[in-house]
Design a protein around this motif. Structure first.
Motif, PDB file in Angstrom:
ATOM      1  N   ASN A 147     -12.675  -0.543 -14.856  1.00 33.91           N
ATOM      2  CA  ASN A 147     -11.469  -0.440 -17.016  1.00 33.91           C
ATOM      3  C   ASN A 147     -12.179  -2.014 -17.449  1.00 33.91           C
ATOM      4  OD1 ASN A 147     -11.232   2.035 -16.450  1.00 33.91           O
ATOM      5  ND2 ASN A 147      -9.397   1.343 -17.877  1.00 33.91           N
ATOM      6  N   ARG A 163      -8.761  12.751  -7.952  1.00 34.91           N
ATOM      7  CA  ARG A 163      -9.457  11.753  -8.934  1.00 34.91           C
ATOM      8  C   ARG A 163      -9.916  10.317  -8.040  1.00 34.91           C
ATOM      9  NH1 ARG A 163     -10.555  10.919 -14.260  1.00 34.91           N
ATOM     10  NH2 ARG A 163     -11.862   8.904 -14.971  1.00 34.91           N
ATOM     11  N   SER A 202     -14.061   5.979 -20.358  1.00 32.69           N
ATOM     12  CA  SER A 202     -13.026   6.736 -21.028  1.00 32.69           C
ATOM     13  C   SER A 202     -11.679   5.735 -20.316  1.00 32.69           C
ATOM     14  CB  SER A 202     -13.304   8.379 -19.719  1.00 32.69           C
ATOM     15  OG  SER A 202     -10.986   8.411 -19.748  1.00 32.69           O
ATOM     16  N   GLU A 259     -13.158   5.889 -14.249  1.00 30.97           N
ATOM     17  CA  GLU A 259     -13.736   7.374 -14.738  1.00 30.97           C
ATOM     18  C   GLU A 259     -15.237   7.928 -13.953  1.00 30.97           C
ATOM     19  OE1 GLU A 259     -13.239   9.726 -17.146  1.00 30.97           O
ATOM     20  OE2 GLU A 259     -15.048  10.374 -17.200  1.00 30.97           O
TER      21      GLU A 259
END
Lengths: 116, 205
Positions: B24, B103, B47, B52
């Motif tokens: 991120n 994920r 995202s 992501e």
């Protein structure tokens, strides 16, 4: 859940190969030990440790590690004067991710908070 | 300048530009900005949910010109490097336990893939979230490995448009490296980064 803290002298790891050193550390961390190494890891060993950690995560009782290196006062002084260098650290802490929170400030003080 | 030198200096050079950094930090946002500026194409989806990008994403044949240097870039957006992956972190964002676990599994594989791909990169951008404390071990691990492999790299403090960002702290922490603070979202500082990419790419053999 309880954790032990293993202080590992340099003599214990200095003759180990790259792979053996990573296995030595990771085996202890998976068995709920917080490993404090007297020596620093090379960047390649750190990357290898991260890579191997990813392969051992089981999403139940092992979600990864916390990894932090500690700079000596002299290293820190030189860093402030000449800029940070990634290969001038002294000792290294590797812990189970859920065991501790590790904070390091710009004065070089390392705070370890043990999680319950 | 002789005509031979002129020809050499104007020859398009192929460069694999890798985007590395913590999760991120804005790697995909930056890759998309460069992709849109030079090829009118985005590289990947962005995202707020961590990880992501879980597979390496590439955008090839990006014709880039800066400081008189012509580059044929392949933008290689890497999964964020992390030392841990916990499915609970994704459930906070509304994913079901099954989706979160899937994920997380993909994220661990992505991290391994990003590490292995390092040797294929010609120039790396190490994207750092300027709103966070810069002394994250992952940043130092990535930088140490780039140095060990003699890969040219630029440290890119991102999100400088946000009020709690501190690009100066990042510059101070990495003062002996090439540093280009930017806002990938707003475009602030992007031309200085382009000039720096051109300058480092010229030195790649």
């Amino acid at each position: 859940m309880s954790f032990s803290v293993d202080f590992v002298p340099s003599t214990e790891t200095q003759d180990l190969s790259y792979h053996d050193k990573i296995n030595y550390i990771l085996t202890r961390v998976i068995q709920r030990s917080i490993v404090v190494l007297e020596t620093s890891l090379t960047p390649e060993e750190e990357m290898g440790l991260i890579e191997k950690t990813m392969k051992h995560i089981n999403f139940k009782d092992f979600n990864g590690i916390r990894l932090v290196s500690f700079d000596s006062g002299e290293t820190l002084r030189r860093t402030k004067l000449f800029g940070r260098s990634s290969n001038t650290r002294t000792f290294t802490i590797v812990a189970p991710n859920d065991a501790v929170s590790i904070l390091k400030d710009d004065r070089g003080i390392l705070s370890i908070k043990f999680n319950r | 300048m002789s005509w031979k030198l002129w020809l050499k200096s104007n020859k398009t050079k192929k460069i694999n530009l890798g985007f590395y950094g913590e999760v991120n930090a804005g790697k995909t946002t930056l890759a998309n900005k460069i992709g849109m500026d030079w090829a009118s194409q985005e590289v990947g989806e962005v995202s707020e949910i961590p990880h992501e990008t879980r597979e390496i994403q590439k955008l090839e044949k990006v014709k880039f010109v800066a400081e008189g240097t012509n580059l044929d870039l392949t933008l290689i957006d890497m999964p964020g490097v992390a030392t841990s992956v916990n499915p609970k972190d994704f459930i906070k964002f509304g994913l079901s336990p099954a989706e979160a676990l899937q994920r997380a599994k993909e994220a661990t594989r992505g991290i391994v893939e990003a590490i292995k791909y390092l040797e294929n990169v010609d120039v790396a951008l190490v994207v750092v979230d300027a709103t966070k404390h810069p002394f994250d071990q992952v940043n130092f691990t990535i930088i140490g490995n780039l140095e060990a492999q003699n890969k040219p790299f630029i440290i890119v403090p991102n999100k400088v448009d946000l009020p709690d960002s501190n690009a100066e702290l990042v510059k101070d922490a990495f003062s002996n490296y090439h540093v280009a603070p930017i806002s990938a979202l707003q475009g602030e500082g992007i031309y200085d980064l382009y000039n720096m990419i051109a300058s480092l790419a010229r030195k790649v053999r």
